[in-house]
Design a protein around this motif. Sequence first.
Motif, PDB file in Angstrom:
ATOM      1  N   LEU A 226      -7.313  13.051   7.438  1.00  0.00           N
ATOM      2  CA  LEU A 226      -5.899  13.428   7.397  1.00  0.00           C
ATOM      3  C   LEU A 226      -5.087  12.637   8.409  1.00  0.00           C
ATOM      4  CD1 LEU A 226      -6.266  17.318   7.094  1.00  0.00           C
ATOM      5  CD2 LEU A 226      -5.376  15.772   5.329  1.00  0.00           C
ATOM      6  N   SER A 227      -5.693  12.378   9.564  1.00  0.00           N
ATOM      7  CA  SER A 227      -4.991  11.638  10.618  1.00  0.00           C
ATOM      8  C   SER A 227      -4.768  10.182  10.232  1.00  0.00           C
ATOM      9  CB  SER A 227      -5.788  11.713  11.924  1.00  0.00           C
ATOM     10  OG  SER A 227      -5.149  10.957  12.927  1.00  0.00           O
ATOM     11  N   ILE A 228      -5.837   9.507   9.852  1.00  0.00           N
ATOM     12  CA  ILE A 228      -5.754   8.066   9.580  1.00  0.00           C
ATOM     13  C   ILE A 228      -4.991   7.775   8.287  1.00  0.00           C
ATOM     14  CG2 ILE A 228      -7.100   5.982   9.108  1.00  0.00           C
ATOM     15  CD1 ILE A 228      -9.331   7.265  10.881  1.00  0.00           C
ATOM     16  N   PHE A 229      -5.357   8.481   7.230  1.00  0.00           N
ATOM     17  CA  PHE A 229      -4.732   8.202   5.934  1.00  0.00           C
ATOM     18  C   PHE A 229      -3.487   9.067   5.700  1.00  0.00           C
ATOM     19  CE2 PHE A 229      -8.987   6.560   5.461  1.00  0.00           C
ATOM     20  CZ  PHE A 229      -8.797   5.389   4.744  1.00  0.00           C
ATOM     21  N   GLY A 230      -3.637  10.388   5.865  1.00  0.00           N
ATOM     22  CA  GLY A 230      -2.531  11.290   5.581  1.00  0.00           C
ATOM     23  C   GLY A 230      -1.345  11.135   6.514  1.00  0.00           C
ATOM     24  N   SER A 231      -1.604  10.764   7.780  1.00  0.00           N
ATOM     25  CA  SER A 231      -0.504  10.607   8.730  1.00  0.00           C
ATOM     26  C   SER A 231      -0.126   9.139   8.932  1.00  0.00           C
ATOM     27  CB  SER A 231      -0.863  11.254  10.074  1.00  0.00           C
ATOM     28  OG  SER A 231      -0.834  12.661   9.974  1.00  0.00           O
ATOM     29  N   VAL A 232      -1.036   8.342   9.485  1.00  0.00           N
ATOM     30  CA  VAL A 232      -0.696   6.969   9.861  1.00  0.00           C
ATOM     31  C   VAL A 232      -0.233   6.145   8.657  1.00  0.00           C
ATOM     32  CG1 VAL A 232      -1.571   4.793  10.785  1.00  0.00           C
ATOM     33  CG2 VAL A 232      -2.209   6.949  11.867  1.00  0.00           C
ATOM     34  N   ILE A 233      -1.083   6.016   7.641  1.00  0.00           N
ATOM     35  CA  ILE A 233      -0.770   5.143   6.510  1.00  0.00           C
ATOM     36  C   ILE A 233       0.319   5.748   5.621  1.00  0.00           C
ATOM     37  CG2 ILE A 233      -1.687   4.041   4.430  1.00  0.00           C
ATOM     38  CD1 ILE A 233      -4.402   3.876   5.859  1.00  0.00           C
ATOM     39  N   ALA A 234       0.178   7.030   5.265  1.00  0.00           N
ATOM     40  CA  ALA A 234       1.125   7.649   4.331  1.00  0.00           C
ATOM     41  C   ALA A 234       2.510   7.838   4.947  1.00  0.00           C
ATOM     42  CB  ALA A 234       0.573   8.983   3.841  1.00  0.00           C
ATOM     43  N   PHE A 235       2.581   8.292   6.205  1.00  0.00           N
ATOM     44  CA  PHE A 235       3.889   8.477   6.834  1.00  0.00           C
ATOM     45  C   PHE A 235       4.590   7.143   7.048  1.00  0.00           C
ATOM     46  CE2 PHE A 235       3.008  12.916   7.823  1.00  0.00           C
ATOM     47  CZ  PHE A 235       4.282  13.470   7.825  1.00  0.00           C
ATOM     48  N   PHE A 236       3.831   6.107   7.422  1.00  0.00           N
ATOM     49  CA  PHE A 236       4.424   4.780   7.571  1.00  0.00           C
ATOM     50  C   PHE A 236       4.990   4.318   6.228  1.00  0.00           C
ATOM     51  CE2 PHE A 236       4.392   0.185   7.318  1.00  0.00           C
ATOM     52  CZ  PHE A 236       4.987  -0.193   8.527  1.00  0.00           C
ATOM     53  N   SER A 237       4.202   4.504   5.171  1.00  0.00           N
ATOM     54  CA  SER A 237       4.628   4.092   3.824  1.00  0.00           C
ATOM     55  C   SER A 237       5.852   4.884   3.375  1.00  0.00           C
ATOM     56  CB  SER A 237       3.481   4.293   2.824  1.00  0.00           C
ATOM     57  OG  SER A 237       2.361   3.510   3.191  1.00  0.00           O
ATOM     58  N   TYR A 238       5.868   6.186   3.679  1.00  0.00           N
ATOM     59  CA  TYR A 238       6.991   7.050   3.307  1.00  0.00           C
ATOM     60  C   TYR A 238       8.267   6.603   4.017  1.00  0.00           C
ATOM     61  CZ  TYR A 238       9.241  11.476   1.918  1.00  0.00           C
ATOM     62  OH  TYR A 238      10.070  12.429   1.361  1.00  0.00           O
ATOM     63  N   SER A 239       8.135   6.317   5.322  1.00  0.00           N
ATOM     64  CA  SER A 239       9.289   5.868   6.109  1.00  0.00           C
ATOM     65  C   SER A 239       9.793   4.519   5.608  1.00  0.00           C
ATOM     66  CB  SER A 239       8.911   5.769   7.592  1.00  0.00           C
ATOM     67  OG  SER A 239       8.537   7.025   8.104  1.00  0.00           O
ATOM     68  N   TYR A 240       8.872   3.624   5.271  1.00  0.00           N
ATOM     69  CA  TYR A 240       9.253   2.303   4.759  1.00  0.00           C
ATOM     70  C   TYR A 240       9.986   2.454   3.418  1.00  0.00           C
ATOM     71  CZ  TYR A 240       8.932  -2.508   3.071  1.00  0.00           C
ATOM     72  OH  TYR A 240       9.239  -3.757   2.588  1.00  0.00           O
ATOM     73  N   ALA A 241       9.439   3.293   2.550  1.00  0.00           N
ATOM     74  CA  ALA A 241      10.036   3.478   1.225  1.00  0.00           C
ATOM     75  C   ALA A 241      11.437   4.078   1.331  1.00  0.00           C
ATOM     76  CB  ALA A 241       9.142   4.374   0.362  1.00  0.00           C
ATOM     77  N   LEU A 242      11.629   5.004   2.273  1.00  0.00           N
ATOM     78  CA  LEU A 242      12.933   5.632   2.433  1.00  0.00           C
ATOM     79  C   LEU A 242      14.018   4.643   2.859  1.00  0.00           C
ATOM     80  CD1 LEU A 242      12.342   9.144   4.074  1.00  0.00           C
ATOM     81  CD2 LEU A 242      13.336   8.645   1.840  1.00  0.00           C
ATOM     82  N   LYS A 243      13.593   3.520   3.456  1.00  0.00           N
ATOM     83  CA  LYS A 243      14.556   2.498   3.856  1.00  0.00           C
ATOM     84  C   LYS A 243      15.033   1.669   2.665  1.00  0.00           C
ATOM     85  CE  LYS A 243      13.395   1.520   8.695  1.00  0.00           C
ATOM     86  NZ  LYS A 243      14.759   1.266   9.174  1.00  0.00           N
ATOM     87  N   HIS A 244      14.285   1.712   1.565  1.00  0.00           N
ATOM     88  CA  HIS A 244      14.560   0.801   0.457  1.00  0.00           C
ATOM     89  C   HIS A 244      14.986   1.468  -0.850  1.00  0.00           C
ATOM     90  CE1 HIS A 244      12.148  -1.566   3.299  1.00  0.00           C
ATOM     91  NE2 HIS A 244      12.766  -2.613   2.791  1.00  0.00           N
ATOM     92  N   VAL A 245      14.655   2.741  -1.028  1.00  0.00           N
ATOM     93  CA  VAL A 245      15.071   3.439  -2.247  1.00  0.00           C
ATOM     94  C   VAL A 245      15.608   4.811  -1.869  1.00  0.00           C
ATOM     95  CG1 VAL A 245      13.466   2.240  -3.784  1.00  0.00           C
ATOM     96  CG2 VAL A 245      12.731   4.343  -2.652  1.00  0.00           C
ATOM     97  N   THR A 246      16.171   5.533  -2.849  1.00  0.00           N
ATOM     98  CA  THR A 246      16.777   6.824  -2.556  1.00  0.00           C
ATOM     99  C   THR A 246      15.717   7.875  -2.211  1.00  0.00           C
ATOM    100  OG1 THR A 246      16.696   7.666  -4.820  1.00  0.00           O
ATOM    101  CG2 THR A 246      18.594   6.298  -4.227  1.00  0.00           C
ATOM    102  N   ALA A 247      16.183   8.924  -1.525  1.00  0.00           N
ATOM    103  CA  ALA A 247      15.286  10.013  -1.140  1.00  0.00           C
ATOM    104  C   ALA A 247      14.667  10.679  -2.360  1.00  0.00           C
ATOM    105  CB  ALA A 247      16.060  11.038  -0.308  1.00  0.00           C
ATOM    106  N   VAL A 248      15.448  10.810  -3.438  1.00  0.00           N
ATOM    107  CA  VAL A 248      14.943  11.447  -4.662  1.00  0.00           C
ATOM    108  C   VAL A 248      13.847  10.597  -5.291  1.00  0.00           C
ATOM    109  CG1 VAL A 248      15.546  12.234  -6.979  1.00  0.00           C
ATOM    110  CG2 VAL A 248      17.118  12.631  -5.086  1.00  0.00           C
ATOM    111  N   GLN A 249      14.039   9.268  -5.304  1.00  0.00           N
ATOM    112  CA  GLN A 249      13.036   8.377  -5.897  1.00  0.00           C
ATOM    113  C   GLN A 249      11.711   8.449  -5.147  1.00  0.00           C
ATOM    114  OE1 GLN A 249      15.620   4.885  -5.770  1.00  0.00           O
ATOM    115  NE2 GLN A 249      15.442   4.672  -7.974  1.00  0.00           N
ATOM    116  N   VAL A 250      11.769   8.586  -3.828  1.00  0.00           N
ATOM    117  CA  VAL A 250      10.530   8.695  -3.052  1.00  0.00           C
ATOM    118  C   VAL A 250       9.904  10.071  -3.238  1.00  0.00           C
ATOM    119  CG1 VAL A 250       9.489   8.558  -0.760  1.00  0.00           C
ATOM    120  CG2 VAL A 250      11.381   7.046  -1.344  1.00  0.00           C
TER     121      VAL A 250
END
Length: 305
Positions: A226-250
């Motif tokens: 959960l730490s390595i994948f669920g937090s580090v990788i997924a949260f980074f990806s979520y934050s990156y995606a939010l910079k490029h598409v709408t909140a609803v799309q993510v």
Amino acid sequence: MKQSLDYKLIFALAAVGIIWGTTFLGIRVAVETIPPWFVTSIRQGLAGLIMMTILLFKKEMKWIGWGNFKQQLIPSVLMIVIANGFTTIAEKTLPSGLASVISALSPILIFLGSILVGLQKMSFKGFVGVLIGFSGVVFIFKDGLGSFLDADYRSGMMFMGFAILAWAIGTIYTKTHANKSNNIVLNLFYQFTTASCIQLVLASIFSPNPDFSSWSSRSIFAALYLSIFGSVIAFFSYSYALKHVTAVQVSILAYINTIIAVFLGWLLLDEVITIDFIIATALIILGVFIVNYKKREKKAFESEV
């Protein structure tokens, strides 16, 4: 450049959809023997250490200033302490499948919230897409919908309700502040570290005398995952995606999580994939397509922000 395919964005969206589809199972396994607040504190604490290591290696570790720290504190409390923490507590009593169905309500809340604060224009097509996707989620678990009436699950569902509300508010807040700081790793370091400290205090309050010897290796491994994948990788990806598409799309990726969760049940637990699952998958994919097939709206959104 905008017209070229953004492979980083595609990877980020895929990571969010796939990885968070596995975390409901991971949380369920972790809380088998580890108290929920300890699970979350370990998860975010280790994630913070990983982010700090990356920052030190890149020589980017620094104080972000009180103004930016306050901006990171809000999503940290909403999305990590409350949303993630309450989901973990809920899965102490809720089946992971039921938890994932409730969490799939978050795109609807984010859609309505985005309209409310002016981030998203009211769109009948978008609303239909969100509802079709959610109907697919419900269709997968239609035989277990009676679980919503189970008194034993009441407290767990209450925690999940607060969790998805906090997640929706945190997502909208993050989107409105997405362009104000570019170093995602640095921001997440402060978010994870702050959340871990708060959750450690909560763990000491609600589980004052933990029996570490009773923690199974299975639960510990789940917490590390959960730490390595669920937090580090997924949260980074979520934050990156939010910079490029709408909140609803993510947020609509929450529906993909359900497909992944059921697929893993088939792959790892020999659960049968029925015609209902195939129909539900088609509904979810259709909903995702309808919400995302709005390129002009995306550009209008970017110009407004």
